[in-house]
Motif scaffolding. Structure first.
Motif, mmCIF file in Angstrom:
data_model
loop_
_atom_site.group_PDB
_atom_site.id
_atom_site.type_symbol
_atom_site.label_atom_id
_atom_site.label_comp_id
_atom_site.label_asym_id
_atom_site.label_seq_id
_atom_site.Cartn_x
_atom_site.Cartn_y
_atom_site.Cartn_z
ATOM 1 N N ALA A 31 1.396 4.250 4.318
ATOM 2 C CA ALA A 31 1.975 5.583 4.172
ATOM 3 C C ALA A 31 2.255 5.828 2.703
ATOM 4 N N SER A 32 1.768 6.932 2.205
ATOM 5 C CA SER A 32 1.981 7.296 0.792
ATOM 6 C C SER A 32 1.537 6.182 -0.143
ATOM 7 N N GLY A 33 0.451 5.517 0.208
ATOM 8 C CA GLY A 33 -0.107 4.473 -0.640
ATOM 9 C C GLY A 33 0.597 3.146 -0.556
ATOM 10 N N ARG A 34 1.584 3.026 0.310
ATOM 11 C CA ARG A 34 2.355 1.781 0.428
ATOM 12 C C ARG A 34 2.102 1.134 1.790
ATOM 13 N N ILE A 35 2.262 -0.176 1.839
ATOM 14 C CA ILE A 35 2.139 -0.904 3.102
ATOM 15 C C ILE A 35 3.419 -0.695 3.895
ATOM 16 N N THR A 36 3.278 -0.112 5.076
ATOM 17 C CA THR A 36 4.456 0.134 5.916
ATOM 18 C C THR A 36 4.444 -0.670 7.209
ATOM 19 N N GLY A 37 3.326 -1.311 7.492
ATOM 20 C CA GLY A 37 3.243 -2.165 8.669
ATOM 21 C C GLY A 37 2.577 -3.483 8.323
ATOM 22 N N ALA B 264 5.768 -3.715 -1.013
ATOM 23 C CA ALA B 264 4.818 -2.861 -0.309
ATOM 24 C C ALA B 264 3.711 -2.337 -1.202
ATOM 25 N N GLY B 265 3.831 -2.507 -2.521
ATOM 26 C CA GLY B 265 2.793 -2.081 -3.437
ATOM 27 C C GLY B 265 2.651 -0.568 -3.523
ATOM 28 N N THR B 266 1.649 -0.114 -4.267
ATOM 29 C CA THR B 266 1.388 1.310 -4.439
ATOM 30 C C THR B 266 -0.104 1.570 -4.519
ATOM 31 N N GLY B 267 -0.484 2.805 -4.214
ATOM 32 C CA GLY B 267 -1.850 3.247 -4.429
ATOM 33 C C GLY B 267 -2.872 2.798 -3.410
ATOM 34 N N TYR B 268 -2.460 2.287 -2.271
ATOM 35 C CA TYR B 268 -3.425 1.801 -1.284
ATOM 36 C C TYR B 268 -4.019 2.970 -0.500
ATOM 37 N N THR B 269 -5.341 3.013 -0.431
ATOM 38 C CA THR B 269 -6.050 4.062 0.300
ATOM 39 C C THR B 269 -6.755 3.526 1.545
#
Length: 622
Positions: free
Chosen positions: A484-490, A456-461
């Motif tokens: 959500a919280s910088g991560r890919i959730t969908g 899901a990675g991190t830091g995505y805005t």
């Protein structure tokens, strides 16, 4: 490739200017009727007869007929698709949403165009037999003129069949218009007209070439196939002046007419399905003729991009696209979410026919899964991705409108054999299964793919871009739906693609973050045993035919007519409205509000007609 039939309008315009001495070609074109061809100074040779024959074809290349109205407006809204759901006074919404009236101009434009075609055909039918070369020319000259005579008879029958399809009983005229003639005539019962249509098309088939065409001119087998389609319409239900849906007591006789014509077409052994369903439409977008499957199609072409000579199909019925890498597209033809859900996921026709995304200016596919965005899913068969991107095709395109495909002939055979034999026989099963096997890609190389988010990675805005490359195929796409919280959730697969021989590479870029990864894997095809139908009752098989015609022929101008002749249009619209409300209470489906049983199975006789022809009457409940 584009052939000389495409320039019929240019030829005719030049002909009109050259044929008489006038200072203004524009003035002549605006004021002189086509009956100029009846004068003694025309039909003096084969070239002039050919130009007059092209003039009959020209009627189909108008926006009022197959350039927009007939395949795009008159075939919506149904149980599988609708025009975009806004409620406005625009005819392109009013007609499919079932609140068009006798004053809606498109109705008269189509009505008058079809009658123009009939009048032009009447001229050719009268004049060619009077030509000296028709009786005393060389055999080659006689054959050529007989071909044109056959074309005129076929097109007259076809145009009458379209008038009956949309308006039921209509004025009926088999002679060319003359100055001073009384044009105030009553309507003729549709079954009287059907008999003349059958006669015209049979006589046409006897005169037309029996070889595959090299352009869009009709041949023997296409005439027979269209006769079969009209016979099924005659054998089906239609709205009568009593405001009741009725079918003739001898309806099975019409099915037998269709059966004979279908047998003749199939036994010619000239026709086959393209093994690759996607290639059929990609070729269409590139102006590549496929006469072995596209049996009857309407020619469009304009070097200048004029809307009167091009089609709106590649714009209205394309994926919603922003101007940029590709030409922009309005994406007006919307696929219903529940129709998409009804496909088997391994049926490649689902993801090729329906776009669950839009295309942005950079050429990226942007997901339409969140909130109510699935109401914006569109037809995808003629995506801008497959088109030429020529400047002349920005608003309208030179993509032909295909009226009849061989796949339709096979599905008609399945329906006819099931009805005549009180259940499916081997011919019915083989016909429908041939279409299904192609639809599931069993005859084409390669497979679909599945795409899975691994990290899901991190830091995505903001939403990152998902790109699928390699693997030997095309069409696969995925998108991010939520963060959500910088991560890919969908994460969702937008299209499983087609023809992949190895797993493609998936990359996730942009969005301000890092580390997100996804992989693709080949999806095993369905087996022949899973695809082929068997062991069904008559009713079960008929239900399968209804579904298969939707899966195969969606957005090709046949669905509404099918539902009417099966007497289920009203029931399907109600069920679709109920099911969509159950799926989401505020899913916009105007047909559920505006459709009226006993009225909207036919269109209103145009006000322009009833104003000048008081005895023509009006259709029920208008």
């Amino acid at each position: 490739m584009k052939t000389n039939i495409y320039i019929s309008k240019i030829i005719l315009a030049g002909l009109f200017c050259a044929a008489i001495s006038m200072s203004s070609c524009k003035k002549f074109v605006e004021t002189e009727p086509y009956s100029y061809f009846t004068s003694a100074n025309f039909f003096s040779n084969e070239d002039e007869a050919y130009l007059a024959t092209l003039g009959i074809y020209e009627v189909m290349s108008r926006p009022q007929t197959y350039g927009q109205s007939i395949p795009m407006l008159y075939d919506n809204d149904t149980d599988i698709s609708q025009m975009d759901a806004a409620i406005t006074a625009d005819a392109f919404r009013a007609i499919p949403h079932y609140y068009g009236t006798a004053e809606t101009d498109n109705f008269y434009q189509t009505w008058s165009s079809l009658y123009t075609g009939i009048d032009r055909a009447n001229v050719v039918i009268e004049k060619i037999p009077e030509m000296p070369t028709y009786s005393s020319g060389t055999q080659a000259q006689k054959d050529n003129l007989n071909r044109m005579l056959g074309e005129a008879k076929f097109l007259r029958g076809f145009y009458f069949s379209e008038l009956v399809r949309f308006w039921g009983d209509v004025p009926f005229k088999l002679t060319s218009s003359k100055a001073g003639e009384n044009f105030k005539v009553e309507r003729t019962d549709r079954y009287v007209i059907y008999e003349q249509i059958f006669k015209d098309m049979r006589e046409a088939a006897a005169l037309l070439p029996d070889k595959l065409p090299t352009d869009e001119r009709i041949n023997k087998w296409a005439a027979k196939a269209m006769l079969a389609r009209v016979a099924l319409m005659a054998g089906g239900y239609s709205l009568r002046q009593t405001a009741l849906m009725e079918r003739p007591a001898n309806y099975i006789d019409y099915y037998k007419i269709a059966q004979q014509e279908i047998n003749d077409v199939i036994n010619s052994k000239l026709y086959k399905l393209n093994d690759d369903f996607t290639k059929l439409f990609k070729n269409q977008c590139q102006f590549i003729l496929e006469p072995t499957e596209n049996m009857f199609e309407v020619a469009f072409f304009s070097n200048l991009g004029n809307s009167s000579e091009n089609s709106l199909g590649g714009n209205f019925l394309s994926v919603t696209t922003a101007q940029g890498v590709y030409n922009a597209s309005l994406g007006r033809g919307r696929a219903l979410r529940l129709f998409y859900n009804s496909f088997n996921p391994k049926d490649i026709r689902r993801d090729f026919s329906i776009a669950t995304f839009r295309i942005d200016a950079t050429g990226q596919k942007v997901q339409l899964f969140t909130a109510r965005l699935d109401e914006q899913w569109t037809s995808a068969k003629w995506s801008r991705e497959y088109q030429t991107d020529a400047v002349t095709e920005r608003n309208t395109t030179s993509i032909n409108t295909v009226i009849l495909r061989y796949a339709d002939v096979l599905l008609m055979r399945a329906e006819v054999e099931n009805e005549i034999n009180n259940g499916p026989n081997s011919l019915a099963y083989e016909a429908i299964n041939e279409v299904r096997r192609r639809g599931f890609g069993l005859n084409a190389s390669g497979s679909q793919v599945s795409i899975t988010l691994n990290n899901a990675g991190t830091g995505y805005t903001s939403m990152p871009v998902v790109t699928v490359t390699g693997g030997g195929g095309s069409g696969a796409a995925a998108g991010v739906t939520t963060l959500a919280s910088g991560r890919i959730t969908g994460f969702v697969t937008l299209s499983a693609g087609w023809n992949y021989t190895s797993a493609p590479t998936v990359t996730i870029t942009g969005g301000g973050g890092t580390g997100a990864t996804a992989t693709a894997a080949l999806v095993p095809k369905a087996t022949a045993d899973q695809v082929n139908l068997a062991g069904l009752t008559k009713d079960q098989f008929f239900d399968a035919v209804q579904k298969e015609r939707a899966f195969e022929l969606n957005f090709e101008g046949t669905r509404r007519t099918d539902l009417i002749r099966w007497n289920i249009l009203a029931a399907r619209i109600k069920k679709t409205a109920d099911d969509l409300r159950a799926y989401r209470a505020n899913y916009a489906y105007p047909a559920g509000t505006f459709f009226r049983t006993g009225q909207h199975e036919l269109y209103p006789i145009p006000l322009n007609e009833t104003d000048v022809n008081k005895i023509v009457g009006q259709n029920p409940n208008y």
